[in-house]
Design a protein around this motif. Structure first.
Motif, short mmCIF file in Angstrom:
data_model
loop_
_atom_site.label_atom_id
_atom_site.label_comp_id
_atom_site.label_asym_id
_atom_site.label_seq_id
_atom_site.Cartn_x
_atom_site.Cartn_y
_atom_site.Cartn_z
N LEU A 246 68.47 -10.31 2.95
CA LEU A 246 69.71 -9.52 1.79
C LEU A 246 68.22 -10.30 0.33
CD1 LEU A 246 71.69 -8.20 0.58
CD2 LEU A 246 72.88 -10.60 0.80
N GLU A 247 68.08 -10.92 -0.13
CA GLU A 247 67.51 -11.02 -0.87
C GLU A 247 66.23 -10.76 -1.76
OE1 GLU A 247 66.20 -15.64 -0.26
OE2 GLU A 247 68.57 -16.14 -1.04
N MET A 248 65.17 -9.69 -0.03
CA MET A 248 64.09 -9.44 -0.28
C MET A 248 64.85 -7.97 -0.68
SD MET A 248 63.10 -10.17 3.68
CE MET A 248 62.43 -12.20 4.20
N ALA A 249 65.80 -7.42 -0.15
CA ALA A 249 65.71 -6.44 -0.55
C ALA A 249 66.27 -5.94 -1.95
CB ALA A 249 67.42 -5.25 0.69
N ARG A 250 67.22 -7.02 -2.49
CA ARG A 250 67.79 -7.47 -3.56
C ARG A 250 67.08 -7.39 -4.68
NH1 ARG A 250 72.80 -10.46 -4.12
NH2 ARG A 250 73.60 -8.99 -3.14
N HIS A 251 66.10 -8.25 -4.39
CA HIS A 251 65.62 -8.94 -5.76
C HIS A 251 63.49 -8.57 -5.59
CE1 HIS A 251 67.50 -11.93 -6.97
NE2 HIS A 251 68.26 -12.54 -5.27
N ASN A 252 63.03 -7.31 -4.59
CA ASN A 252 62.50 -6.68 -4.75
C ASN A 252 62.33 -4.99 -4.46
OD1 ASN A 252 59.18 -6.52 -4.56
ND2 ASN A 252 59.02 -7.16 -2.29
N GLN A 253 63.08 -4.76 -5.08
CA GLN A 253 64.07 -3.34 -3.70
C GLN A 253 62.96 -2.12 -4.59
OE1 GLN A 253 67.23 -2.11 -6.68
NE2 GLN A 253 68.07 -1.16 -5.18
N GLN A 254 62.63 -2.07 -6.19
CA GLN A 254 61.37 -0.84 -5.77
C GLN A 254 60.05 -1.15 -4.88
OE1 GLN A 254 62.78 1.66 -7.50
NE2 GLN A 254 64.73 0.30 -7.94
N ALA A 255 59.98 -2.02 -4.97
CA ALA A 255 58.55 -2.36 -3.53
C ALA A 255 58.85 -1.63 -2.23
CB ALA A 255 57.99 -3.77 -4.33
N LEU A 256 59.99 -2.42 -2.04
CA LEU A 256 60.16 -2.05 -0.77
C LEU A 256 60.76 -0.72 -0.19
CD1 LEU A 256 61.43 -2.98 2.09
CD2 LEU A 256 63.25 -3.83 1.21
N LEU A 257 61.23 -0.89 -1.81
CA LEU A 257 61.92 1.20 -1.45
C LEU A 257 60.78 1.46 -0.78
CD1 LEU A 257 65.18 1.78 -3.16
CD2 LEU A 257 64.94 2.17 -1.06
N ALA A 258 59.97 1.86 -1.88
CA ALA A 258 58.23 2.40 -1.81
C ALA A 258 57.71 2.20 -0.32
CB ALA A 258 57.20 1.68 -2.97
N ALA A 259 57.92 1.29 0.11
CA ALA A 259 57.20 1.19 0.96
C ALA A 259 58.23 1.70 2.09
CB ALA A 259 57.44 -0.65 0.85
N LEU A 260 59.15 1.62 2.62
CA LEU A 260 59.95 2.39 3.15
C LEU A 260 59.47 3.52 3.11
CD1 LEU A 260 63.27 0.19 2.38
CD2 LEU A 260 62.42 0.87 4.98
N ARG A 261 59.36 4.11 2.42
CA ARG A 261 58.90 5.57 2.10
C ARG A 261 58.07 5.93 2.93
NH1 ARG A 261 62.04 5.06 -3.66
NH2 ARG A 261 63.94 5.38 -3.34
N TYR B 222 56.51 4.54 4.69
CA TYR B 222 56.32 4.09 6.45
C TYR B 222 57.52 5.29 6.78
CZ TYR B 222 58.84 2.54 10.88
OH TYR B 222 59.37 2.40 11.87
N GLN B 223 58.17 5.80 5.97
CA GLN B 223 58.83 6.68 6.96
C GLN B 223 58.06 8.31 7.08
OE1 GLN B 223 62.18 7.01 3.87
NE2 GLN B 223 63.87 6.34 5.14
N VAL B 224 57.03 8.53 6.02
CA VAL B 224 56.05 9.64 6.00
C VAL B 224 54.96 9.50 7.45
CG1 VAL B 224 54.31 9.72 4.83
CG2 VAL B 224 56.12 9.76 3.34
N ALA C 235 56.15 -7.19 0.26
CA ALA C 235 56.86 -5.66 0.12
C ALA C 235 56.70 -4.88 2.04
CB ALA C 235 57.08 -4.72 -0.52
N TRP C 236 54.57 -4.57 2.09
CA TRP C 236 54.68 -4.18 2.88
C TRP C 236 53.92 -5.44 4.17
CZ3 TRP C 236 53.96 0.42 3.01
CH2 TRP C 236 53.47 1.77 2.13
N ILE C 237 53.88 -6.19 3.96
CA ILE C 237 54.02 -6.99 4.89
C ILE C 237 54.84 -7.70 5.79
CG2 ILE C 237 50.84 -6.82 5.09
CD1 ILE C 237 52.59 -9.77 3.94
N SER C 238 55.54 -8.13 5.38
CA SER C 238 56.92 -9.27 4.92
C SER C 238 58.41 -8.39 5.33
CB SER C 238 56.92 -10.26 4.29
OG SER C 238 58.00 -11.29 4.59
N HIS C 239 59.12 -7.56 4.09
CA HIS C 239 59.95 -7.27 3.69
C HIS C 239 60.08 -6.00 4.34
CE1 HIS C 239 59.47 -9.69 -0.36
NE2 HIS C 239 60.22 -10.67 0.46
N LEU C 240 59.13 -4.80 4.40
CA LEU C 240 59.40 -3.97 5.09
C LEU C 240 59.48 -4.14 6.73
CD1 LEU C 240 59.31 -1.05 5.46
CD2 LEU C 240 56.85 -1.43 5.57
N PRO C 241 58.62 -5.25 6.98
CA PRO C 241 58.68 -5.54 8.83
C PRO C 241 60.13 -5.47 8.92
CG PRO C 241 56.61 -6.43 8.08
CD PRO C 241 57.27 -6.41 6.65
#
Length: 286
Positions: A229-244, A246-248, A177-183
């Protein structure tokens, strides 16, 4: 070791090319006869078909499912009637938690896999035998996964020139989520932000001037939309945590610039430079 590859796109095709080059008997399954023909012409397969039932005659010892993530479990369920009890099955999906446990219930000799390699281009035309050389290839066995299945996959990973990394499925998903999906999402947001420039002359000038900095930070956001889309749909919670997270950090930088706190901003950039040097992507291969 006889190996079957189900799905002959970039990853599946590259596995077939390298494994055949290393002397392994490889059989392929594709939805399209034209893809089979192309891979056969490139000398990557001993045989290829469009029906999973054809694998029964080949009797593979390892099957790697290289379909899109959402098709892995469906494909495995369809494979089961055609496998011998000793066959090891793996996949190459970039998210593991939704796959590994249910796949193991379907087939006890399942080992989750994720090669950390790819290209912007997709499809068999982009496949290359050297795709995995020196790259991490994650295996995500569960506590109940049988050791012989893991050993078979370790042999395959070593054969394609990759480095075996063992990880728990949950930790894998958090890390990627940090090094692939967030980017991917940051990169997509960057492209969208530039595209909202209201002055068409400035937008056109920006497009003309775009060089290595923009290329490097925007490349993954310009990739295959379905993969994002697959990254976001199937790794939703980890990706949301990474996005938050990043926003901080982005908010902190914004406040430093707004307040003209240049010395503090310099310290942040010095620290991120040091931290960046700890990532594998910045290491020169030996």
């Amino acid at each position: 070791m006889r190996i079957a590859i189900v799905g002959l796109g970039l990853i599946g095709g590259s596995l077939a090319l390298k494994l055949s080059k290393e002397g392994y008997p490889v059989w392929g399954i594709s939805r399209h006869r034209a893809t089979c023909q192309e891979v056969l012409e490139r000398g990557a397969l001993q045989g290829c078909g469009t029906d999973l039932a054809q694998l029964a005659d080949f009797d593979p010892q390892v099957v790697v499912i290289c379909t899109p993530l959402e098709q892995v479990l469906v494909t495995l369920a369809a494979l089961v009637p055609h496998l011998s009890p000793q066959t090891v099955v793996s996949d190459v999906g970039s998210v593991k938690q939704p796959i590994v446990a249910p796949a193991t219930e379907l087939w006890p000799l399942f080992v989750g896999g994720h090669p950390m390699a790819g290209k912007t281009l997709q499809g068999i035309q982009a496949a290359e035998a050297s795709l995995f050389l020196g790259r991490p290839y994650v295996l995500t066995p569960l506590p109940q996964t049988q050791p012989q299945a893991v050993e078979a996959m370790k042999e395959l990973v070593t054969a394609v020139g990759a480095e075996v990394v063992l990880a728990d499925p949950e930790r894998h998903d958090q890390a990627v989520a940090w090094i692939s999906h967030l980017p991917v999402m940051i990169s997509a947001a960057l492209i969208a932000a530039v595209g909202q420039e209201e002055d068409p002359d400035i937008l056109e000038l920006a497009r003309t001037l775009a060089s290595s900095g923009f290329r490097d930070t925007s490349r993954v956001g310009g990739g295959i939309p379905q993969l994002g889309l697959e990254m976001a749909r199937h790794n939703q919670q980890a990706l949301l945590a990474a996005l938050r997270g990043y926003q901080v950090q982005l908010g902190k930088i914004e406040r430093l610039i707004e307040g003209e706190r240049w010395e503090e901003l310099l310290q942040v950039l010095q620290r991120t430079r040091q931290e960046w040097q700890q990532f594998r992507v910045n290491q020169t291969p030996s």
